[in-house]
Design a protein around this motif. Structure first.
Motif, PDB file in Angstrom:
ATOM      1  N   PHE A 173       0.790  -1.224   0.000  1.00 27.09           N
ATOM      2  CA  PHE A 173       0.000   0.000   0.000  1.00 27.09           C
ATOM      3  C   PHE A 173       0.831   1.287   0.000  1.00 27.09           C
ATOM      4  O   PHE A 173       0.272   2.364  -0.185  1.00 27.09           O
ATOM      5  N   VAL A 174       2.147   1.176   0.197  1.00 27.04           N
ATOM      6  CA  VAL A 174       2.976   2.385   0.215  1.00 27.04           C
ATOM      7  C   VAL A 174       4.177   2.264  -0.726  1.00 27.04           C
ATOM      8  O   VAL A 174       4.370   3.110  -1.607  1.00 27.04           O
ATOM      9  N   VAL A 175       4.974   1.229  -0.544  1.00 26.51           N
ATOM     10  CA  VAL A 175       6.242   1.122  -1.264  1.00 26.51           C
ATOM     11  C   VAL A 175       6.037   0.881  -2.755  1.00 26.51           C
ATOM     12  O   VAL A 175       6.699   1.517  -3.591  1.00 26.51           O
ATOM     13  N   GLN A 176       5.144  -0.030  -3.111  1.00 23.96           N
ATOM     14  CA  GLN A 176       4.967  -0.371  -4.521  1.00 23.96           C
ATOM     15  C   GLN A 176       4.593   0.817  -5.391  1.00 23.96           C
ATOM     16  O   GLN A 176       5.241   1.046  -6.428  1.00 23.96           O
ATOM     17  N   PRO A 177       3.571   1.606  -5.040  1.00 25.75           N
ATOM     18  CA  PRO A 177       3.240   2.743  -5.921  1.00 25.75           C
ATOM     19  C   PRO A 177       4.340   3.789  -5.977  1.00 25.75           C
ATOM     20  O   PRO A 177       4.593   4.367  -7.041  1.00 25.75           O
ATOM     21  N   LEU A 178       5.020   4.040  -4.853  1.00 27.59           N
ATOM     22  CA  LEU A 178       6.096   5.030  -4.846  1.00 27.59           C
ATOM     23  C   LEU A 178       7.270   4.577  -5.706  1.00 27.59           C
ATOM     24  O   LEU A 178       7.823   5.354  -6.489  1.00 27.59           O
ATOM     25  N   SER A 179       7.660   3.321  -5.565  1.00 27.95           N
ATOM     26  CA  SER A 179       8.777   2.810  -6.359  1.00 27.95           C
ATOM     27  C   SER A 179       8.430   2.785  -7.838  1.00 27.95           C
ATOM     28  O   SER A 179       9.290   3.037  -8.696  1.00 27.95           O
ATOM     29  N   LEU A 180       7.177   2.514  -8.159  1.00 29.56           N
ATOM     30  CA  LEU A 180       6.728   2.493  -9.549  1.00 29.56           C
ATOM     31  C   LEU A 180       6.904   3.867 -10.186  1.00 29.56           C
ATOM     32  O   LEU A 180       7.370   3.983 -11.329  1.00 29.56           O
ATOM     33  N   LEU A 182       8.781   6.573  -8.883  1.00 27.67           N
ATOM     34  CA  LEU A 182      10.116   7.145  -8.744  1.00 27.67           C
ATOM     35  C   LEU A 182      11.119   6.510  -9.696  1.00 27.67           C
ATOM     36  O   LEU A 182      12.069   7.160 -10.143  1.00 27.67           O
ATOM     37  N   ARG A 183      10.929   5.240 -10.019  1.00 26.11           N
ATOM     38  CA  ARG A 183      11.869   4.543 -10.902  1.00 26.11           C
ATOM     39  C   ARG A 183      11.921   5.213 -12.276  1.00 26.11           C
ATOM     40  O   ARG A 183      12.991   5.567 -12.768  1.00 26.11           O
ATOM     41  N   VAL A 184      10.782   5.397 -12.896  1.00 29.65           N
ATOM     42  CA  VAL A 184      10.762   5.982 -14.235  1.00 29.65           C
ATOM     43  C   VAL A 184      11.089   7.468 -14.178  1.00 29.65           C
ATOM     44  O   VAL A 184      11.750   8.009 -15.074  1.00 29.65           O
ATOM     45  N   PHE A 185      10.633   8.158 -13.131  1.00 35.65           N
ATOM     46  CA  PHE A 185      10.947   9.581 -13.009  1.00 35.65           C
ATOM     47  C   PHE A 185      12.440   9.810 -12.903  1.00 35.65           C
ATOM     48  O   PHE A 185      13.014  10.654 -13.604  1.00 35.65           O
ATOM     49  N   ALA A 186      13.106   9.066 -12.025  1.00 38.65           N
ATOM     50  CA  ALA A 186      14.544   9.247 -11.819  1.00 38.65           C
ATOM     51  C   ALA A 186      15.333   8.947 -13.088  1.00 38.65           C
ATOM     52  O   ALA A 186      16.285   9.663 -13.429  1.00 38.65           O
ATOM     53  N   ALA A 187      14.937   7.899 -13.801  1.00 36.58           N
ATOM     54  CA  ALA A 187      15.643   7.529 -15.025  1.00 36.58           C
ATOM     55  C   ALA A 187      15.495   8.595 -16.096  1.00 36.58           C
ATOM     56  O   ALA A 187      16.468   8.961 -16.779  1.00 36.58           O
ATOM     57  N   MET A 188      14.289   9.125 -16.259  1.00 35.40           N
ATOM     58  CA  MET A 188      14.066  10.151 -17.284  1.00 35.40           C
ATOM     59  C   MET A 188      14.718  11.475 -16.894  1.00 35.40           C
ATOM     60  O   MET A 188      15.284  12.177 -17.740  1.00 35.40           O
ATOM     61  N   PHE A 189      14.655  11.840 -15.630  1.00 32.37           N
ATOM     62  CA  PHE A 189      15.255  13.086 -15.159  1.00 32.37           C
ATOM     63  C   PHE A 189      16.772  13.050 -15.339  1.00 32.37           C
ATOM     64  O   PHE A 189      17.370  13.966 -15.921  1.00 32.37           O
TER      65      PHE A 189
END
Length: 257
Positions: A173-180, A182-189
């Motif tokens: 309920f917390v980690v999965q949506p955040l990691s989903l 942040l992963r793509v955001f960090a890579a694109m940024f």
């Protein structure tokens, strides 16, 4: 040495301001326009590609079917299961297509901006997936049944069950949506920032004069290499996001944990 120090002091590397765009009109910004443009492109490609379907596919139909096969089979069917996957294909296909096109915008001349480098877009997509797979889980198992299904894997010893329940609930309920998100955001940024840095650095070095001119072409070649690497990362991140969405859905509706 003094020339190099002076040049280093004059050089201004790109930073977070690179991702800030003033509104084009009203409160509409460039990333918003790109998100809408990606939808237009996706709809147009699938509409035109499916107008004249035949048993012997044309090159365009074959390419589109090959693309469709990725989210259908390697994501939805493999991760959700052969009995339930078909109703989730539109979601997985839509996520994969939307993220892929918006990521690839970063290397398209003139556009040159990955939409998902703005945190609001990946967070919105992750929130949508989050609501969707939990809804599917509650619908399949009922409220109490789904909470038990999500929180307590079968076979867990009683003495560590409380700890496992807390960890599993936090993860689901917390980690999965955040990691989903942040992963793509960090890579694109990060990828966009690196490409911009090599472009600015090569232009600066070529025009700096003196011995620094020699390093300019190397920075330019590095920029080209990073562009190809970033294109690969863009495809991988779109694939991973859609794949994880299918994994979460499959876990939510599965009979076993």
């Amino acid at each position: 040495m003094g020339t190099l120090v002076l040049a280093a002091e004059e050089f201004t590397p790109p930073g977070a301001s690179l991702f800030e765009y003033p509104p084009i009109f009203g409160s509409v910004t460039k990333p918003m326009v790109l998100a809408v443009l990606s939808l237009v492109i996706i709809v147009a490609v699938f509409t035109l590609g499916t107008r004249k379907l035949s048993l012997v596919p044309s090159k365009g139909q074959f390419a589109l079917e090959s693309f469709y096969d990725i989210p259908r089979n390697t994501m939805a069917r493999d991760q959700i299961g052969s009995q339930d996957f078909k109703r989730f294909i539109p979601l997985i296909l839509g996520l994969f297509s939307f993220i892929l096109v918006n990521n690839l915008f970063a290397i398209v001349p003139v556009i040159q901006f990955p939409t998902l480098s703005r945190i609001g877009f990946p967070l919105s997509l992750a929130l949508f997936v989050y609501v969707f797979y939990h809804y599917a889980g509650f619908k399949k198992h009922g409220f109490a049944g789904y909470i038990k299904h999500a929180a307590l894997p079968p076979g867990v010893p009683v003495f560590i069950a409380p700890l496992i329940i807390v960890i599993e609930l936090l993860q689901k309920f917390v980690v999965q949506p955040l990691s989903l998100a942040l992963r793509v955001f960090a890579a694109m940024f990060a990828g966009h920032l690196i490409i911009a840095l090599t472009a600015v650095a090569s232009a600066f070095l070529i025009t700096a004069g003196g011995a620094l001119v020699i390093a300019g072409p190397f920075a330019f070649v590095a920029g080209i290499a990073f562009t190809f690497l970033e294109a690969l990362v863009q495809v991988i991140q779109a694939y991973v996001f859609a794949l994880l969405a299918a994994v979460f859905i499959g876990a939510a509706i599965s009979e076993d944990h």
